[in-house]
Design a protein around this motif. Sequence first.
Motif, PDB file in Angstrom:
ATOM      1  N   ALA A  12      61.145  88.661  21.679  1.00 13.12           N
ATOM      2  CA  ALA A  12      60.338  89.415  22.956  1.00 13.12           C
ATOM      3  C   ALA A  12      59.116  89.139  23.134  1.00 13.12           C
ATOM      4  O   ALA A  12      58.490  89.288  23.729  1.00 13.12           O
ATOM      5  CB  ALA A  12      60.866  90.539  23.262  1.00 13.12           C
ATOM      6  N   GLU A  13      58.860  90.337  21.455  1.00 15.11           N
ATOM      7  CA  GLU A  13      57.402  89.963  21.298  1.00 15.11           C
ATOM      8  C   GLU A  13      56.408  89.440  22.046  1.00 15.11           C
ATOM      9  O   GLU A  13      55.081  89.269  22.676  1.00 15.11           O
ATOM     10  CB  GLU A  13      56.769  91.011  20.275  1.00 15.11           C
ATOM     11  CG  GLU A  13      57.750  92.739  20.477  1.00 15.11           C
ATOM     12  CD  GLU A  13      57.332  93.096  19.020  1.00 15.11           C
ATOM     13  OE1 GLU A  13      56.789  92.198  17.862  1.00 15.11           O
ATOM     14  OE2 GLU A  13      58.277  94.555  18.512  1.00 15.11           O
ATOM     15  N   MET A  43      69.204  82.197  25.139  1.00 14.51           N
ATOM     16  CA  MET A  43      68.687  83.461  24.798  1.00 14.51           C
ATOM     17  C   MET A  43      67.595  84.114  25.002  1.00 14.51           C
ATOM     18  O   MET A  43      67.533  84.950  25.606  1.00 14.51           O
ATOM     19  CB  MET A  43      68.463  83.565  22.861  1.00 14.51           C
ATOM     20  CG  MET A  43      67.383  84.605  22.660  1.00 14.51           C
ATOM     21  SD  MET A  43      67.730  84.199  20.413  1.00 14.51           S
ATOM     22  CE  MET A  43      68.750  84.400  20.183  1.00 14.51           C
ATOM     23  N   ARG A  44      66.816  83.257  25.843  1.00 12.15           N
ATOM     24  CA  ARG A  44      65.578  83.187  26.623  1.00 12.15           C
ATOM     25  C   ARG A  44      65.601  84.319  27.330  1.00 12.15           C
ATOM     26  O   ARG A  44      65.376  85.080  28.161  1.00 12.15           O
ATOM     27  CB  ARG A  44      64.745  82.089  27.281  1.00 12.15           C
ATOM     28  CG  ARG A  44      63.685  82.442  27.696  1.00 12.15           C
ATOM     29  CD  ARG A  44      62.909  80.761  27.980  1.00 12.15           C
ATOM     30  NE  ARG A  44      63.302  79.686  28.409  1.00 12.15           N
ATOM     31  CZ  ARG A  44      63.617  78.774  27.646  1.00 12.15           C
ATOM     32  NH1 ARG A  44      63.221  78.383  26.813  1.00 12.15           N
ATOM     33  NH2 ARG A  44      64.336  77.970  28.201  1.00 12.15           N
ATOM     34  N   ASP A  45      66.730  83.509  28.106  1.00 12.82           N
ATOM     35  CA  ASP A  45      67.254  84.401  29.426  1.00 12.82           C
ATOM     36  C   ASP A  45      67.592  85.286  29.273  1.00 12.82           C
ATOM     37  O   ASP A  45      67.419  86.581  29.921  1.00 12.82           O
ATOM     38  CB  ASP A  45      68.309  83.863  30.715  1.00 12.82           C
ATOM     39  CG  ASP A  45      67.775  82.113  31.055  1.00 12.82           C
ATOM     40  OD1 ASP A  45      66.621  82.252  31.660  1.00 12.82           O
ATOM     41  OD2 ASP A  45      69.190  81.423  31.323  1.00 12.82           O
ATOM     42  N   ARG A  46      68.096  85.370  28.521  1.00 16.80           N
ATOM     43  CA  ARG A  46      69.025  86.889  27.747  1.00 16.80           C
ATOM     44  C   ARG A  46      67.745  87.588  27.763  1.00 16.80           C
ATOM     45  O   ARG A  46      67.750  89.117  27.900  1.00 16.80           O
ATOM     46  CB  ARG A  46      69.985  87.232  26.919  1.00 16.80           C
ATOM     47  CG  ARG A  46      70.407  88.436  27.018  1.00 16.80           C
ATOM     48  CD  ARG A  46      71.694  88.274  25.490  1.00 16.80           C
ATOM     49  NE  ARG A  46      70.828  87.608  24.269  1.00 16.80           N
ATOM     50  CZ  ARG A  46      71.477  87.156  23.434  1.00 16.80           C
ATOM     51  NH1 ARG A  46      72.925  85.973  24.338  1.00 16.80           N
ATOM     52  NH2 ARG A  46      70.916  86.565  22.424  1.00 16.80           N
ATOM     53  N   ILE A  47      66.893  87.965  27.345  1.00 12.63           N
ATOM     54  CA  ILE A  47      65.841  88.217  26.427  1.00 12.63           C
ATOM     55  C   ILE A  47      64.261  88.282  27.260  1.00 12.63           C
ATOM     56  O   ILE A  47      64.169  90.017  28.015  1.00 12.63           O
ATOM     57  CB  ILE A  47      64.496  87.831  25.342  1.00 12.63           C
ATOM     58  CG1 ILE A  47      65.487  87.438  24.439  1.00 12.63           C
ATOM     59  CG2 ILE A  47      63.622  88.514  25.415  1.00 12.63           C
ATOM     60  CD1 ILE A  47      65.081  87.007  22.788  1.00 12.63           C
ATOM     61  N   LEU A  48      64.638  87.954  28.941  1.00  8.47           N
ATOM     62  CA  LEU A  48      64.072  88.015  30.189  1.00  8.47           C
ATOM     63  C   LEU A  48      64.310  89.128  30.482  1.00  8.47           C
ATOM     64  O   LEU A  48      63.717  90.110  31.367  1.00  8.47           O
ATOM     65  CB  LEU A  48      64.048  86.712  30.297  1.00  8.47           C
ATOM     66  CG  LEU A  48      62.751  85.119  30.556  1.00  8.47           C
ATOM     67  CD1 LEU A  48      62.853  84.612  31.092  1.00  8.47           C
ATOM     68  CD2 LEU A  48      61.155  86.334  30.463  1.00  8.47           C
ATOM     69  N   GLU A  49      65.938  88.678  31.085  1.00  6.99           N
ATOM     70  CA  GLU A  49      66.844  89.999  31.284  1.00  6.99           C
ATOM     71  C   GLU A  49      66.741  91.683  31.208  1.00  6.99           C
ATOM     72  O   GLU A  49      66.208  92.253  32.120  1.00  6.99           O
ATOM     73  CB  GLU A  49      68.422  89.660  31.808  1.00  6.99           C
ATOM     74  CG  GLU A  49      68.628  90.461  32.007  1.00  6.99           C
ATOM     75  CD  GLU A  49      69.872  90.204  32.204  1.00  6.99           C
ATOM     76  OE1 GLU A  49      71.327  90.947  31.834  1.00  6.99           O
ATOM     77  OE2 GLU A  49      70.880  88.870  32.540  1.00  6.99           O
ATOM     78  N   GLU A  53      64.028  94.293  32.927  1.00  3.38           N
ATOM     79  CA  GLU A  53      65.315  95.655  33.079  1.00  3.38           C
ATOM     80  C   GLU A  53      64.804  97.041  32.700  1.00  3.38           C
ATOM     81  O   GLU A  53      64.617  98.174  32.953  1.00  3.38           O
ATOM     82  CB  GLU A  53      66.681  96.254  32.859  1.00  3.38           C
ATOM     83  CG  GLU A  53      68.106  94.512  33.046  1.00  3.38           C
ATOM     84  CD  GLU A  53      69.160  95.001  32.478  1.00  3.38           C
ATOM     85  OE1 GLU A  53      69.272  95.176  31.574  1.00  3.38           O
ATOM     86  OE2 GLU A  53      70.295  94.103  33.320  1.00  3.38           O
ATOM     87  N   SER A  54      63.929  96.796  31.334  1.00  8.15           N
ATOM     88  CA  SER A  54      63.328  97.527  30.991  1.00  8.15           C
ATOM     89  C   SER A  54      61.825  98.272  31.404  1.00  8.15           C
ATOM     90  O   SER A  54      61.178  98.890  30.764  1.00  8.15           O
ATOM     91  CB  SER A  54      62.525  97.296  29.378  1.00  8.15           C
ATOM     92  OG  SER A  54      62.049  96.508  29.149  1.00  8.15           O
ATOM     93  N   GLY A  71      58.006  83.234  38.860  1.00  4.33           N
ATOM     94  CA  GLY A  71      57.896  83.888  37.633  1.00  4.33           C
ATOM     95  C   GLY A  71      58.168  85.773  36.989  1.00  4.33           C
ATOM     96  O   GLY A  71      58.873  85.686  37.867  1.00  4.33           O
ATOM     97  N   VAL A  72      56.998  85.415  35.991  1.00  2.00           N
ATOM     98  CA  VAL A  72      57.208  87.438  35.569  1.00  2.00           C
ATOM     99  C   VAL A  72      55.544  87.782  35.730  1.00  2.00           C
ATOM    100  O   VAL A  72      54.904  86.114  35.147  1.00  2.00           O
ATOM    101  CB  VAL A  72      57.844  87.178  34.278  1.00  2.00           C
ATOM    102  CG1 VAL A  72      59.731  87.193  34.998  1.00  2.00           C
ATOM    103  CG2 VAL A  72      57.643  86.027  33.329  1.00  2.00           C
ATOM    104  N   ALA A  73      55.700  88.721  35.310  1.00  3.28           N
ATOM    105  CA  ALA A  73      54.452  89.322  35.011  1.00  3.28           C
ATOM    106  C   ALA A  73      54.225  90.298  33.318  1.00  3.28           C
ATOM    107  O   ALA A  73      55.535  90.802  34.114  1.00  3.28           O
ATOM    108  CB  ALA A  73      53.542  89.828  36.216  1.00  3.28           C
ATOM    109  N   ILE A  74      53.107  90.813  33.573  1.00  4.30           N
ATOM    110  CA  ILE A  74      53.767  92.307  32.735  1.00  4.30           C
ATOM    111  C   ILE A  74      53.411  93.221  34.271  1.00  4.30           C
ATOM    112  O   ILE A  74      52.747  93.063  34.717  1.00  4.30           O
ATOM    113  CB  ILE A  74      52.394  91.964  32.166  1.00  4.30           C
ATOM    114  CG1 ILE A  74      52.155  90.924  31.425  1.00  4.30           C
ATOM    115  CG2 ILE A  74      52.709  93.534  31.174  1.00  4.30           C
ATOM    116  CD1 ILE A  74      52.831  90.528  29.908  1.00  4.30           C
ATOM    117  N   SER A  75      54.519  94.536  33.646  1.00  8.97           N
ATOM    118  CA  SER A  75      54.400  95.435  34.468  1.00  8.97           C
ATOM    119  C   SER A  75      52.959  96.492  34.306  1.00  8.97           C
ATOM    120  O   SER A  75      52.898  96.449  33.243  1.00  8.97           O
ATOM    121  CB  SER A  75      55.888  96.523  34.684  1.00  8.97           C
ATOM    122  OG  SER A  75      55.774  97.538  34.576  1.00  8.97           O
ATOM    123  N   VAL A  76      52.617  97.426  35.303  1.00  8.13           N
ATOM    124  CA  VAL A  76      51.176  97.239  35.435  1.00  8.13           C
ATOM    125  C   VAL A  76      51.728  98.976  35.075  1.00  8.13           C
ATOM    126  O   VAL A  76      50.997  99.757  34.042  1.00  8.13           O
ATOM    127  CB  VAL A  76      51.551  98.150  36.373  1.00  8.13           C
ATOM    128  CG1 VAL A  76      49.824  98.912  36.599  1.00  8.13           C
ATOM    129  CG2 VAL A  76      50.998  97.075  37.178  1.00  8.13           C
TER     130      VAL A  76
END
Length: 78
Positions: A12-13, A43-49, A53-54, A71-76
């Motif tokens: 995840a990191e 596993m990638r999908d589970r980690i992304l989820e 969620e976090s 896509g995905v982005a870092i949350s502010v």
Amino acid sequence: MNMANNTERLQAERLLRIVDNNANGCVSIADLGQHTRWIAPRMRDRILEQLIESGELIHVKLHTKGRPAYGVAISVNA
């Protein structure tokens, strides 16, 4: 400490670093799949989820010349 959870957290990191190191701070799901070939798709999908969620990552709609990509982005807030 469970070894599986430790391994999953390390992956995840690495996922977070890949997204953060991208030029604009976000990456399409397709590109993320290419950059993380070493992780099994489930596993990638589970980690992304879990990261979404976090609140560490957020879903984004990327505008392209053709169809829009997601896509995905870092949350502010992270």
